[in-house]
Write a protein that holds these residues in place. Structure first.
Motif, PDB file in Angstrom:
ATOM      1  N   TRP A 126       0.869  -1.191  -0.023  1.00 15.09           N
ATOM      2  CA  TRP A 126       0.091  -0.069   0.053  1.00 15.09           C
ATOM      3  C   TRP A 126       0.846   1.218  -0.101  1.00 15.09           C
ATOM      4  O   TRP A 126       1.856   1.335   0.712  1.00 15.09           O
ATOM      5  CB  TRP A 126      -0.937  -0.030   1.286  1.00 15.09           C
ATOM      6  N   LYS A 127       0.507   2.253  -0.934  1.00 14.82           N
ATOM      7  CA  LYS A 127       1.102   3.572  -0.948  1.00 14.82           C
ATOM      8  C   LYS A 127       0.286   4.627  -0.456  1.00 14.82           C
ATOM      9  O   LYS A 127      -0.963   4.604  -0.933  1.00 14.82           O
ATOM     10  CB  LYS A 127       1.626   3.889  -2.184  1.00 14.82           C
ATOM     11  N   SER A 128       0.733   5.606   0.364  1.00 13.29           N
ATOM     12  CA  SER A 128       0.164   6.861   0.545  1.00 13.29           C
ATOM     13  C   SER A 128      -0.180   7.665  -0.841  1.00 13.29           C
ATOM     14  O   SER A 128       0.532   7.287  -1.821  1.00 13.29           O
ATOM     15  CB  SER A 128       0.791   7.702   1.823  1.00 13.29           C
ATOM     16  N   ALA A 129      -0.862   8.439  -0.616  1.00 12.27           N
ATOM     17  CA  ALA A 129      -1.155   9.727  -1.860  1.00 12.27           C
ATOM     18  C   ALA A 129      -0.085  10.193  -2.152  1.00 12.27           C
ATOM     19  O   ALA A 129       0.234  10.426  -3.179  1.00 12.27           O
ATOM     20  CB  ALA A 129      -2.214  10.316  -1.757  1.00 12.27           C
ATOM     21  N   SER A 130       0.883  10.587  -1.131  1.00 12.72           N
ATOM     22  CA  SER A 130       2.225  11.276  -1.423  1.00 12.72           C
ATOM     23  C   SER A 130       3.259  10.496  -1.773  1.00 12.72           C
ATOM     24  O   SER A 130       4.358  10.976  -2.034  1.00 12.72           O
ATOM     25  CB  SER A 130       2.264  11.940  -0.025  1.00 12.72           C
ATOM     26  N   GLU A 131       2.931   9.200  -1.620  1.00 11.75           N
ATOM     27  CA  GLU A 131       4.014   8.002  -1.824  1.00 11.75           C
ATOM     28  C   GLU A 131       4.935   8.330  -0.775  1.00 11.75           C
ATOM     29  O   GLU A 131       6.053   7.578  -0.894  1.00 11.75           O
ATOM     30  CB  GLU A 131       4.376   8.198  -3.156  1.00 11.75           C
ATOM     31  N   GLU A 132       5.027   9.038   0.321  1.00  9.25           N
ATOM     32  CA  GLU A 132       5.798   8.934   1.442  1.00  9.25           C
ATOM     33  C   GLU A 132       6.200   7.637   2.338  1.00  9.25           C
ATOM     34  O   GLU A 132       6.836   7.715   3.299  1.00  9.25           O
ATOM     35  CB  GLU A 132       5.824  10.282   2.001  1.00  9.25           C
ATOM     36  N   ILE A 133       4.788   6.998   2.267  1.00  7.35           N
ATOM     37  CA  ILE A 133       4.618   5.770   3.107  1.00  7.35           C
ATOM     38  C   ILE A 133       4.316   4.623   2.253  1.00  7.35           C
ATOM     39  O   ILE A 133       3.531   4.689   1.292  1.00  7.35           O
ATOM     40  CB  ILE A 133       3.382   5.981   4.103  1.00  7.35           C
ATOM     41  N   GLU A 134       4.771   3.542   2.477  1.00  8.37           N
ATOM     42  CA  GLU A 134       4.689   2.395   1.717  1.00  8.37           C
ATOM     43  C   GLU A 134       4.647   0.793   3.047  1.00  8.37           C
ATOM     44  O   GLU A 134       5.587   1.021   3.930  1.00  8.37           O
ATOM     45  CB  GLU A 134       5.776   1.806   0.997  1.00  8.37           C
ATOM     46  N   ILE A 135       3.680   0.381   3.055  1.00 11.88           N
ATOM     47  CA  ILE A 135       3.452  -0.661   4.015  1.00 11.88           C
ATOM     48  C   ILE A 135       3.058  -2.092   3.094  1.00 11.88           C
ATOM     49  O   ILE A 135       2.066  -1.920   2.176  1.00 11.88           O
ATOM     50  CB  ILE A 135       2.383  -0.190   4.908  1.00 11.88           C
ATOM     51  N   ARG A 136       3.631  -3.160   3.442  1.00 10.59           N
ATOM     52  CA  ARG A 136       3.496  -4.243   3.092  1.00 10.59           C
ATOM     53  C   ARG A 136       2.422  -4.831   4.105  1.00 10.59           C
ATOM     54  O   ARG A 136       2.757  -5.375   4.933  1.00 10.59           O
ATOM     55  CB  ARG A 136       4.601  -5.305   3.000  1.00 10.59           C
ATOM     56  N   PHE A 137       1.166  -5.193   3.342  1.00 10.33           N
ATOM     57  CA  PHE A 137       0.267  -5.783   4.169  1.00 10.33           C
ATOM     58  C   PHE A 137       0.069  -7.469   3.820  1.00 10.33           C
ATOM     59  O   PHE A 137      -0.035  -7.723   2.547  1.00 10.33           O
ATOM     60  CB  PHE A 137      -1.221  -5.224   3.881  1.00 10.33           C
ATOM     61  N   ASN A 138      -0.231  -8.082   4.808  1.00  9.13           N
ATOM     62  CA  ASN A 138      -0.312  -9.639   4.642  1.00  9.13           C
ATOM     63  C   ASN A 138      -1.538 -10.106   5.325  1.00  9.13           C
ATOM     64  O   ASN A 138      -2.002  -9.708   6.629  1.00  9.13           O
ATOM     65  CB  ASN A 138       1.017 -10.343   4.952  1.00  9.13           C
TER      66      ASN A 138
END
Length: 758
Positions: A126-138
């Motif tokens: 998942w990426k925030s709209a600003s692309e400053e945050i990325e998270i791998r969800f399982n």
């Protein structure tokens, strides 16, 4: 045809979120354990088109019958399975933004249903709209087939970029409605919620006016979370939630293990539900997610060891076969004789989730071979327990005996489409044939000579009252019916209906001759009744055409414009989604096996010439728009040596839902036709029959396959059947030696034998 998942022998997997086919994807990834089940919905929610559905076995509601013109005999209510508590719900927020794949940016999407272990897996970045945050969800979840009340959900969030605040809100939410409910009715009312750990929610079905018991359901949950902190619990009338939140650094992973226990008033009294649900969920949490998963995987392995059909050389065929077995075992495994198999199982609301004749006609033959005999016997016990309801149904039509329902939860008819409910009476024959099938396969007469004969006599009394005598023809007839081909209504002398009526009378008379004096006295079948039944047997009218050499589907069928399906414009298919009902009824097109259903049921009563003539005439007119249709035709085609046609129809029944042949799987899977792939291989390709109490095989190997292998439970033996290019191998894995028929030759099997294919 539409295919969403890659070909894999044991899995459904895809790297694409099919937003335009989200409902279809949800149906295909549904999970269940026979006690409860749910569509493949997302734990975190999804704001675009979706059908959130969770269903509990035996939990239903009687909804008032609404028709424009009330006919005497209509049931007062329509029974329907009701959408139940959403217990997988886990809201996810990142810096206050709700994660939602309908609108958010994401990559590396993967969705997998593992049929070998019963686990649904999913992950994405998942990426925030600003692309400053990325998270791998399982995400990983399963419903335990070891502890039926337990669901286990695991969610992890690995921060790849940024330093976000993550909030998880784990909930039990009973603010749910049915998509098919009249006027968007709410079927649940709140009883009690508690945030005291383990948190729980109790809800009860709303009152009804039909004397049907109300159901109470309690869900309890335990949430084990790492890397963020518990912050608050909350409750509303139909919702209880626990919130966990905190800042998470790059490289750290938040993990939530959510354990849920669901108990219902079918098994646990209202006053004990909270205590039992909390004890069950605490025990599950104590074991932990990994241990629960190990136990569940081992239990699935035991089922697969008994039932798997292994196909070498065709992964599409293999995936289809296992998908069908998985769907059936997720819906029903015979532990509870109060349950049967709904056409959609736990995957949707269409058909009301009730019991149809499909179970006896199509599912029981498979369970006889792949599971313990008690599982099949429980299906018969289910119908015997509902005999009083069947008697009531007949009385509502002014008839004697018993009319088993087209749709039911209790034995009382709860469907109101007149042409189906009150004319499709051939289903009575399927009830009797199931008893015969069980007795013939197991060699155990204890059921038919006790509980079973109650059903036989009651149904025979119905047939004797439902027929009428034509003085002009000196024949008995049955008018005003609908046969298995539901694309014709209110016809006269449907061959299948007439044939199953007389066969039932024959089987009942034969059984009566074997009864103890006490049982015979209890049933009180008079000599006059026996004589009447014998007269009907001898003088039943069967439509027949000498020129064509076929049994005619009903009196006026040959008057139709008999244009074969091959000459139809493909854009007209499926007919039920493109033609008016009037046009369908006037057409010659057959929804599913009708005359051929009799030939399948009573196979040893027909010559090969009769089978061939009727197959050649009727199959070209059949559109196979019932999910039940391809398997019966595949079995008969194989018997007739029409190998290419048999393989074609096997593919259609095995991949009916996976490839969405009938363009309706988004409503839910076709559970009660899922035995069709097994029937096509075992009864079709392998030619398995019971002949004079012996197993008989006449196998062939499809040209595109290298081999196939399956196991058979038969009369305290376990046999392995392997068909390959170099011949048939038959092994006795458990039990004493046994005589079998191979291409009509008697062979004694004490260890293993091998013969070339013929």
């Amino acid at each position: 045809m539409k295919r969403l998942f890659d070909i894999d022998p044991w899995k459904l997997k895809t790297t694409t979120l099919h937003k335009e086919d989200k409902r279809l994807q949800e149906s295909l990834t549904a999970i269940g354990n026979g006690y409860m089940g749910q569509r493949g919905n997302f734990e975190e929610g999804y704001s675009a088109d979706t059908h959130e559905g969770t269903y509990l076995a035996g939990i239903w509601y009687p909804d008032k019958t609404r028709v424009g013109w009330w006919k005497i005999g209509y049931p007062e209510y329509f029974g329907k399975v009701i959408n139940a508590m959403n217990f997988i719900k886990v809201g996810i927020e990142v810096d206050g933004h709700p994660v939602d794949l309908a609108t958010d940016n994401f990559s590396d999407f993967y969705l997998e249903s593992d049929m070998k272990t019963g686990v649904l897996n999913r992950h994405y970045t998942w990426k925030s709209a600003s692309e400053e945050i990325e998270i791998r969800f399982n995400f990983k979840r399963f419903l335990s087939i070891v502890d039926k009340e337990i669901a286990a959900i695991q969610i992890s969030a690995e921060v790849l970029k940024g330093n976000p605040a993550i909030k998880l809100t784990s909930a039990l939410d009973n603010n749910v409605q049915n998509e098919d409910a009249n006027y968007e009715e709410m079927f649940w009312e709140a009883v009690e919620t508690s945030v005291e750990k383990p948190a729980y929610l109790t809800a009860r079905t709303v009152p009804n006016n039909f004397g049907i018991d109300r159901f109470t359901v309690t869900g309890a949950m335990v949430n084990q979370v790492t890397a963020v902190n518990y912050t608050v619990s909350s409750s509303e009338s139909l919702l209880v939630a626990e919130e966990f939140s905190g800042k998470v650094a790059v490289g750290d992973t938040v993990t939530l293990n959510k354990y849920v226990a669901i108990v219902t008033s079918r098994d646990v009294g209202d006053s004990e539900q909270r205590v039992q649900a909390r004890q069950l969920v605490e025990a599950a949490a104590h074991k932990g997610f990994d241990q629960l998963l190990v136990e569940n995987t081992e239990a699935w392995a035991t089922r697969w060891n008994k039932a798997d059909v292994k196909i070498q050389g065709d992964d599409e065929a293999q995936q289809g076969l296992r998908f069908n077995l998985y769907g059936l075992f997720s819906t029903y495994y015979g532990e509870d004789s109060r349950l049967n198999v709904g056409p959609k199982g736990f995957t949707g609301e269409k058909y009301g989730g009730a019991t149809y004749w499909d179970t006896e006609a199509f599912i029981l033959p498979m369970y006889l071979s792949v599971a313990d005999p008690e599982i099949s016997r429980n299906l018969l016990v289910y119908r015997h327990n509902q005999l009083d309801g069947a008697v009531h149904n007949a009385q509502m039509q002014g008839l004697k005996g018993a009319l088993y329902p087209m749709v039911t939860f209790t034995g009382v008819e709860c469907h109101n489409e007149w042409e189906i409910t009150f004319e499709e009476i051939h289903r009575n024959g399927a009830m009797v044939h199931a008893i015969y099938n069980y007795t013939n396969y197991t060699g155990d007469e204890s059921y038919v000579l006790n509980e079973g004969v109650d059903v036989l006599v009651a149904i025979s009394r119905f047939w004797a009252d439902r027929v009428h005598y034509s003085k002009r023809n000196d024949r008995y007839m049955i008018h005003g019916v609908t046969g298995p081909n539901e694309y014709e209504n209110n016809i006269n002398n449907n061959y299948h209906t007439n044939r199953m009526a007389t066969w039932t009378l024959e089987y009942t008379l034969d059984t009566l001759a074997k009864l103890s004096h006490e049982k015979a006295a209890e049933l009180a079948v008079s000599d006059e009744e026996r004589q009447q039944w014998q007269d009907i047997i001898e003088k039943m009218y069967y439509p027949y055409d000498d020129e064509l050499g076929i049994f005619v589907q009903h009196d006026t069928f040959l008057d139709k414009d008999l244009t074969p399906v091959a000459e139809l414009d493909p854009e007209n298919r499926p007919l039920n989604q493109n033609w008016s009902w009037d046009k369908i009824l006037r057409s010659p097109y057959i929804k599913q096996a009708d005359v051929l259903q009799s030939i399948y049921f009573l196979n040893d009563r027909y010559t090969q010439e009769e089978k061939q003539a009727n197959f050649d005439f009727y199959e070209p007119l059949t559109v196979h728009e019932s999910s039940l249709s391809p398997s019966i035709h595949a079995v008969l085609a194989a018997e007739l040596g029409m190998e290419d046609k048999a393989v074609e129809l096997y593919s259609r029944t095995a991949r009916l839902d996976l490839d969405n042949y009938n363009n309706d799987t988004e409503d839910g899977l076709h559970i009660t036709s899922m035995s069709g792939a097994w029937l096509a291989i075992v009864q079709g390709f392998a030619g398995m029959r019971i002949v004079d109490g012996r197993l008989s095989f006449k196998p062939f190997l499809p040209k595109q396959w290298d081999s196939y292998d399956f196991k058979i439970n038969f009369r305290d033996r376990l046999l392995d059947v392997h068909v390959a290019k170099d011949g048939l191998s038959l092994s006795l894995e458990e039990g004493e030696s046994i005589d079998v028929l191979l291409w009509d030759d008697v062979v004694t099997l004490s260890d293993s034998i091998k013969q070339p294919l013929k």
